[in-house]
Design an enzyme around this catalytic site. Structure first.
Site, PDB file in Angstrom:
ATOM      1  N   ASP A 188       0.869  -1.180   0.000  1.00 47.14           N
ATOM      2  CA  ASP A 188       0.000   0.000   0.000  1.00 47.14           C
ATOM      3  C   ASP A 188       0.909   1.234   0.000  1.00 47.14           C
ATOM      4  OD1 ASP A 188       1.108   0.249   2.515  1.00 47.14           O
ATOM      5  OD2 ASP A 188      -0.782   0.260   3.603  1.00 47.14           O
TER       6      ASP A 188
ATOM      7  N   ASP B 157       1.495   4.767   2.319  1.00 51.59           N
ATOM      8  CA  ASP B 157       1.115   5.399   3.590  1.00 51.59           C
ATOM      9  C   ASP B 157       1.514   6.867   3.604  1.00 51.59           C
ATOM     10  OD1 ASP B 157       0.551   2.717   5.067  1.00 51.59           O
ATOM     11  OD2 ASP B 157       2.587   2.469   4.300  1.00 51.59           O
TER      12      ASP B 157
ATOM     13  N   ASP C 175      -3.227   4.428   2.779  1.00 55.69           N
ATOM     14  CA  ASP C 175      -3.569   4.758   4.171  1.00 55.69           C
ATOM     15  C   ASP C 175      -3.192   6.201   4.457  1.00 55.69           C
ATOM     16  OD1 ASP C 175      -4.342   2.147   4.597  1.00 55.69           O
ATOM     17  OD2 ASP C 175      -2.570   1.580   5.761  1.00 55.69           O
TER      18      ASP C 175
END
Ligand code: UTP
Ligand code: MN
Length: 405
Positions: A239, A241, A329
């Protein structure tokens, strides 16, 4: 007594005073001649704490660390914590080594290697593979749990429940009428191909531009920082962040909802799980120190257009889609907590664990994503940068790209 490299002298000349001795100043391979029969004590030994080791993304012992990680994960699936942590620590120590382990003697002075880990190393050095690891890789339960937990929103508990009910594949799950997938899991299955494929550095950069633009349509004084694995210099991640905040204390509360609205308006928000802040500074003394933090955060899936990515999307060759789904995120701490949040979200997980363990056991201090507390002085220690936190802990500063423990 230390034998110092000339770099200590040049550093001291630059500062105009004798500087504190750091590991990089120590001469490592010019030990004094010792009387016959005596064993030399190495000048710089490998620390048992990841926060006292420098670990780049270059791993010279991938065969060994991959093997340890399979075993750690299999113990995690069985909720056997001791051996799981032992294999994670062992993998982390080997990742910090500047060269390849070629024989068992090379591991003699290393911390965190027990009998079980040494047996696995010996097997791999001798046969090129570990039978214990191979057995695990072909184990039906391990394979199924690994498959199920690869879906966004499916943790080890859910995976175990499905396995116990005799389910073995995605089609088993999707065709089972009594299974109610929550929204996170539905999205996980919907975008499975995309979000199980690694995110490249170029894609992370493109997402940084998109978030940056969104943030600046909302407020001009926002601060946006890339964190997680990409801040540590990784080429790929699961992902991306980001930390986002503003110098105006309290303003950060509405920041994420505003960004989410903006992304929605742009039509690129595919999924959003927003968690409002539960952080309360007034409750700080007597606070429970834990891994999960209380800042406002959101777990997103965004639609990323290939045209925005330098060199194009990281997709399968035959795939000529113009976009892909990516996990992002965002976390939004108040500005006065920024340094702690940045340190906590940069990782790696093992590095964070050892920072906390070191603080607790060696300094009688409590560290988490919000604060640092000195139990002896009974006071909180302020920090505006990561360097301040390392200094409070009496640790040499470790750069983000050296935290890949
Ligand atoms: P990630 O899980 O994103 O890991 O968490 P990563 O190191 O970036 O690696 P990728 O994404 O698999 O490539 C990043 C850091 O954020 C912390 C984790 O502990 C980890 O160190 N984190 C994450 C928190 O502190 N709190 C959270 O709620 C989530
Ligand atoms: Mn990450």
């Amino acid at each position: 007594m230390h034998v110092l490299d000339i770099s200590w002298f040049t550093d001291s000349m630059r500062e105009g005073r004798p500087v504190a001795v750091e590991t990089r100043h120590l001469i490592q391979d010019t030990l004094p001649t010792l009387p016959e029969g005596s064993t030399p004590t190495p000048v710089a030994t490998v620390s048992q704490y990841a926060c006292q080791r420098r670990t780049t993304t270059e791993n010279n012992n991938k065969i060994l660390t991959d093997a340890f990680e399979v075993l750690a994960e299999s113990y995690e699936f069985s909720e056997i914590e001791g051996p799981c942590l032992a294999f994670r620590r062992a993998a982390s120590v080997l990742k910090s080594l500047p060269c390849e382990v070629r024989c068992l003697e090379d591991t003699q002075d290393l911390p965190c290697l027990g009998e079980h880990t040494k047996a696995v190393i010996e097997e791999i050095l001798q046969y090129g593979r570990s039978f214990e690891v191979e057995k695990m890789l072909s184990d039906e339960r391990y394979q199924t749990l690994k498959l199920f937990t690869s879906v966004f929103g499916v943790g080890p508990k859910t995976a175990e429940r499905w396995y116990r009910r005799g389910l073995r594949s995605f089609s088993d799950i999707l065709s089972e009428p009594s299974i109610q997938l929550n929204q996170m899991q539905q999205t996980g299955f919907l975008h499975y191909e995309d979000i199980s494929r690694a995110v490249s550095k170029a894609e992370a950069r493109a997402l940084g531009n998109i978030i940056d633009e969104a943030v600046h349509t909302i407020t001009s004084d926002a601060i946006l920082a890339l964190t997680g694995g990409f801040r540590r210099g990784k080429e790929f991640g699961h992902d991306v962040d980001f930390i986002v905040t503003t110098p105006e204390l309290g303003r950060e509360k509405s920041l994420l909802p505003d960004i989410i609205d903006e992304l929605k308006e742009q039509g690129i928000l595919l999924y959003c799980d927003y968690q409002a802040s539960t952080f309360d500074i007034a409750k700080l003394p007597g606070y429970r120190f834990e891994a999960m933090d209380h800042f406002a955060k959101c777990f997103l899936i965004l639609r990323l257009e290939g045209s925005k990515v330098e060199g194009g999307l990281n997709s399968a060759e035959e795939d000529n889609r113009s976009w892909r789904a990516v996990r992002v995120d965002l976390v939004s701490p108040p500005m006065d907590r920024y340094a702690f949040a940045l340190l906590g979200w940069t990782g790696s997980r093992q590095f964070e664990r050892d920072l906390r363990r070191y603080a607790r056991l060696e300094r009688r201090m409590l560290l988490d994503n919000h604060t640092l507390y000195d139990k002896t002085k009974k006071e909180f220690l302020a920090a505006t940068t990561e360097r301040d936190i390392f200094a409070h802990l009496g640790l040499e500063y470790i750069e983000p790209w050296q935290r890949n423990a």
